[in-house]
Scaffold this active site. Sequence first.
Site, PDB file in Angstrom:
ATOM      1  CG  HIS A  12       4.016  -1.645  -4.560  1.00 42.15           C
ATOM      2  ND1 HIS A  12       2.826  -2.323  -4.532  1.00 42.15           N
ATOM      3  CD2 HIS A  12       4.920  -2.528  -5.041  1.00 42.15           C
ATOM      4  CE1 HIS A  12       3.011  -3.568  -4.967  1.00 42.15           C
ATOM      5  NE2 HIS A  12       4.263  -3.717  -5.284  1.00 42.15           N
ATOM      6  CG  ASN A  58      -8.756 -11.689   0.962  1.00 42.54           C
ATOM      7  OD1 ASN A  58      -9.848 -11.243   0.682  1.00 42.54           O
ATOM      8  ND2 ASN A  58      -7.677 -11.499   0.214  1.00 42.54           N
ATOM      9  CB  CYS A 112      12.683  24.032 -11.126  1.00 42.89           C
ATOM     10  SG  CYS A 112      12.193  22.336 -11.516  1.00 42.89           S
ATOM     11  CG  ASN A 137      -1.859  -1.212   1.172  1.00 43.33           C
ATOM     12  OD1 ASN A 137      -2.004  -1.873   0.147  1.00 43.33           O
ATOM     13  ND2 ASN A 137      -2.455  -1.522   2.317  1.00 43.33           N
ATOM     14  CD  GLU A 194     -12.596 -12.302  -3.409  1.00 44.62           C
ATOM     15  OE1 GLU A 194     -13.828 -12.398  -3.526  1.00 44.62           O
ATOM     16  OE2 GLU A 194     -11.847 -11.738  -4.225  1.00 44.62           O
TER      17      GLU A 194
HETATM   18  N1  APR Z   1     -10.451  -7.095   4.662  1.00 46.60           N
HETATM   19  C1  APR Z   1      -9.614  -8.051   4.125  1.00 46.60           C
HETATM   20  N2  APR Z   1      -9.462  -8.245   2.782  1.00 46.60           N
HETATM   21  C2  APR Z   1     -10.183  -7.463   1.961  1.00 46.60           C
HETATM   22  C3  APR Z   1     -11.086  -6.470   2.439  1.00 46.60           C
HETATM   23  C4  APR Z   1     -11.200  -6.305   3.861  1.00 46.60           C
HETATM   24  N3  APR Z   1     -12.010  -5.397   4.405  1.00 46.60           N
HETATM   25  N4  APR Z   1     -11.675  -5.860   1.355  1.00 46.60           N
HETATM   26  C5  APR Z   1     -11.129  -6.446   0.245  1.00 46.60           C
HETATM   27  N5  APR Z   1     -10.241  -7.417   0.611  1.00 46.60           N
HETATM   28  C6  APR Z   1      -9.383  -8.240  -0.258  1.00 46.60           C
HETATM   29  C7  APR Z   1      -9.970  -8.645  -1.602  1.00 46.60           C
HETATM   30  O1  APR Z   1     -10.728  -9.843  -1.501  1.00 46.60           O
HETATM   31  C8  APR Z   1      -8.718  -8.827  -2.449  1.00 46.60           C
HETATM   32  O2  APR Z   1      -8.225 -10.164  -2.347  1.00 46.60           O
HETATM   33  O3  APR Z   1      -8.257  -7.452  -0.574  1.00 46.60           O
HETATM   34  C9  APR Z   1      -7.698  -7.869  -1.809  1.00 46.60           C
HETATM   35  C10 APR Z   1      -7.366  -6.640  -2.629  1.00 46.60           C
HETATM   36  O4  APR Z   1      -6.717  -7.079  -3.793  1.00 46.60           O
HETATM   37  P1  APR Z   1      -6.201  -5.998  -4.865  1.00 46.60           P
HETATM   38  O5  APR Z   1      -7.247  -5.001  -5.094  1.00 46.60           O
HETATM   39  O6  APR Z   1      -5.682  -6.774  -6.020  1.00 46.60           O
HETATM   40  O7  APR Z   1      -5.015  -5.235  -4.102  1.00 46.60           O
HETATM   41  P2  APR Z   1      -3.497  -5.696  -3.856  1.00 46.60           P
HETATM   42  O8  APR Z   1      -3.397  -7.179  -3.734  1.00 46.60           O
HETATM   43  O9  APR Z   1      -2.984  -4.889  -2.746  1.00 46.60           O
HETATM   44  O10 APR Z   1      -2.812  -5.221  -5.230  1.00 46.60           O
HETATM   45  C11 APR Z   1      -1.427  -5.389  -5.351  1.00 46.60           C
HETATM   46  O11 APR Z   1      -1.429  -4.229  -7.442  1.00 46.60           O
HETATM   47  O12 APR Z   1      -2.332  -2.582  -8.675  1.00 46.60           O
HETATM   48  C12 APR Z   1      -1.216  -2.927  -7.994  1.00 46.60           C
HETATM   49  O13 APR Z   1       0.417  -1.543  -7.008  1.00 46.60           O
HETATM   50  C13 APR Z   1      -0.898  -1.981  -6.856  1.00 46.60           C
HETATM   51  O14 APR Z   1      -0.094  -2.533  -4.630  1.00 46.60           O
HETATM   52  C14 APR Z   1      -1.029  -2.874  -5.616  1.00 46.60           C
HETATM   53  C15 APR Z   1      -0.813  -4.265  -6.163  1.00 46.60           C
END
Ligand code: APR
Length: 246
Positions: free
Chosen positions: A119, A212, A149, A102, A214
Amino acid sequence: MESVFSQAAALILDRQPCVALTGAGISAESGIPTFRSKGGLWEKFDPTVYASIEVFRSDPSKYWSIRGEFIRNYEAYQPNSGHAALAEMEAMGLLSHVITQNIDGLHRKAGSQNVTEIHGSLREIFCVRCGKEYRAPRIPEGMPPLCACGGVLKPNTVLFGEPLPPQALETAWSQASTCKVMLVIGTSAVVQPAASLPYVAKHHGAAVVEVNIEPAFVGADFFLNEKAGTALPEIVTEIKKRNAIH
Ligand code: APR
């Protein structure tokens, strides 16, 4: 029947060090959209256009159009009970590091000290011409905002097509290969190299606990099918109960 939170608490107390790998899901309850869940950012914006370094070089307003609001309102975004629980685990000496994908800076805002932002972060912004550094939310007006600048400002984040900061990657790898428990929280575990870290941990004998809404990481030893803002405080409660008994 012992709850999964109690089982996770037992594991964390028995097996140290414990590290956490977090993704956008832990910040969802702070009002920050995830990327790939329903209603996620990449559903509305094509990441190959809005988050690629190549496009940023020719048209920086694309990236600024999806990140400018967050940076200008940086102080309005606050950590939630999930971030707070990890900071509390660290203070209890039970969580040695947070590796986060994040860029929202919420782990540090929650008080976590040992944080690696692989990141980068939207907290720092710099001029691509003179290197002058700015701090969110204090950046010049304009779209894209320009440095004194005249150079374009770029947040200190890793865009697609850019390498990760080497020091951050090294720290993440060494934490993953020496931990005994890895908490994998709110990530779809599809973006490399972060998605490999749980495998590195497992390969070195660690247990993986996924939190998670899911299942995302196939190799998890424990799956807590719950929101991070609920599951993580529950684990802290169970840890305190066990500490009280012993
Ligand atoms: N609590 C726990 N998990 C959650 C919640 C919650 N309240 N809400 C959503 N999720 C889960 C979703 O089920 C999903 O598996 O969080 C995950 C989010 O996945 P992504 O949106 O793909 O985010 P992330 O895995 O952090 O992405 C990785 O991708 O786009 C790039 O640089 C960006 O750092 C990012 C990287």
